[in-house]
Scaffold this active site. Sequence first.
Site, mmCIF file in Angstrom:
data_model
loop_
_atom_site.group_PDB
_atom_site.id
_atom_site.type_symbol
_atom_site.label_atom_id
_atom_site.label_comp_id
_atom_site.label_asym_id
_atom_site.label_seq_id
_atom_site.Cartn_x
_atom_site.Cartn_y
_atom_site.Cartn_z
ATOM 1 C CG ASN A 116 -1.854 1.360 1.197
ATOM 2 O OD1 ASN A 116 -1.373 2.488 0.383
ATOM 3 N ND2 ASN A 116 -2.790 1.235 2.190
ATOM 4 C CE LYS A 168 0.146 3.659 4.645
ATOM 5 N NZ LYS A 168 -0.563 3.269 6.216
ATOM 6 C CG HIS A 205 -5.719 2.197 4.760
ATOM 7 N ND1 HIS A 205 -5.306 2.705 5.675
ATOM 8 C CD2 HIS A 205 -5.539 1.325 4.909
ATOM 9 C CE1 HIS A 205 -4.517 2.666 6.156
ATOM 10 N NE2 HIS A 205 -4.273 1.952 5.651
ATOM 11 C CD GLU A 262 -2.946 5.749 6.523
ATOM 12 O OE1 GLU A 262 -3.393 5.588 4.992
ATOM 13 O OE2 GLU A 262 -2.054 5.128 7.284
ATOM 14 C CD GLU A 268 -3.936 -2.327 7.429
ATOM 15 O OE1 GLU A 268 -2.972 -2.561 6.548
ATOM 16 O OE2 GLU A 268 -4.452 -0.782 7.159
ATOM 17 N N GLY A 317 1.998 2.295 10.650
ATOM 18 C CA GLY A 317 2.933 3.472 10.924
ATOM 19 C C GLY A 317 3.665 3.176 12.049
ATOM 20 C CB SER A 376 4.225 -1.569 12.026
ATOM 21 O OG SER A 376 3.962 -0.393 12.187
HETATM 22 P P1 PGA Z 1 2.499 0.141 7.393
HETATM 23 O O1 PGA Z 1 1.250 0.130 6.707
HETATM 24 O O2 PGA Z 1 3.091 -1.376 6.978
HETATM 25 O O3 PGA Z 1 3.307 1.757 7.108
HETATM 26 O O4 PGA Z 1 1.683 0.410 9.272
HETATM 27 C C1 PGA Z 1 -0.032 -0.322 6.501
HETATM 28 C C2 PGA Z 1 -1.774 0.084 5.639
HETATM 29 O O5 PGA Z 1 -1.825 1.439 6.527
HETATM 30 O O6 PGA Z 1 -1.474 -0.692 4.955
#
Ligand code: PGA
Length: 254
Positions: A9, A11, A94, A96, A166, A172, A214
């Site tokens: 992903n 982003k 997601h 976010e 998630e 993140g 992560s």
């Molecule tokens: P990350 O993000 O691996 O940077 O924690 C995962 C995601 O948001 O899909």
Amino acid sequence: MRNILIAGNWKMNKTIAEAKEFAEAVKGCELSKHTELAILAPFTQIAALKEALKDTDIKVGAQNVHHEPSGAYTGEVSVAMLKELGVDYCIVGHSERRQYFGETDATVNIKLKALIAEGISPILCVGEPLAARQMGQHLTFVGSQLVTDLAGLSDKEMEQLVIAYEPIWAIGTGETATPEQAAEMCGLIRGIVEGLYCDRDIIAEHIQILYGGSMKPENAADLLAKEDIDGGLIGGASLKVDSFLELATIANEA
Ligand code: PGA
């Protein structure tokens, strides 16, 4: 046995030039019969990635879509527009998008249906905030999110769906759920899917359930060793060629 899906992903990262360079660097990678790779990119990079990866098995996806077929929705992109680009996957819900762009379980639900109707596999994201976990309510939080998001989906529609667990506190942050925490939730998700659908064995046994938050080469093998974890939705660690390729190798060996 279910395939393992490593889905990057990206982003809001990379230009078209950077995406092409990345695709050139990863396109020769060897994938075992049970490993699948996907890059979920910003809209502007999708056409270039499709072209660069056309002779490979690496899939390309989007990170969001609008559920209406067309109309006065400034800044949005429809399912048909994604389909025209040959998109294989699209992330839906997601955290976010839920947090910063007002995505709700209701919009998630209609987006899932709109994508599936056009043959694009949604990657549905669910996950609890830190407070819910601290209060011991993570299982009920994710369970109710899942049931609302899946409302009205038929057995047939479910066959195209991928689910990603998630936990918001792990995205993140560098803090990963332990393999046991991730496996517990992925098992719960599979159990809920099994309870909701008639064609139980087929759907619950075949649906891919990913972990995200992560995930990186250092922890991927332990997470992927868990029976109910069928891959990863990977943000930060998918942006660098080396770590993306390492994750593919770990999936090959899982
Ligand atoms: P990350 O993000 O691996 O940077 O924690 C995962 C995601 O948001 O899909």
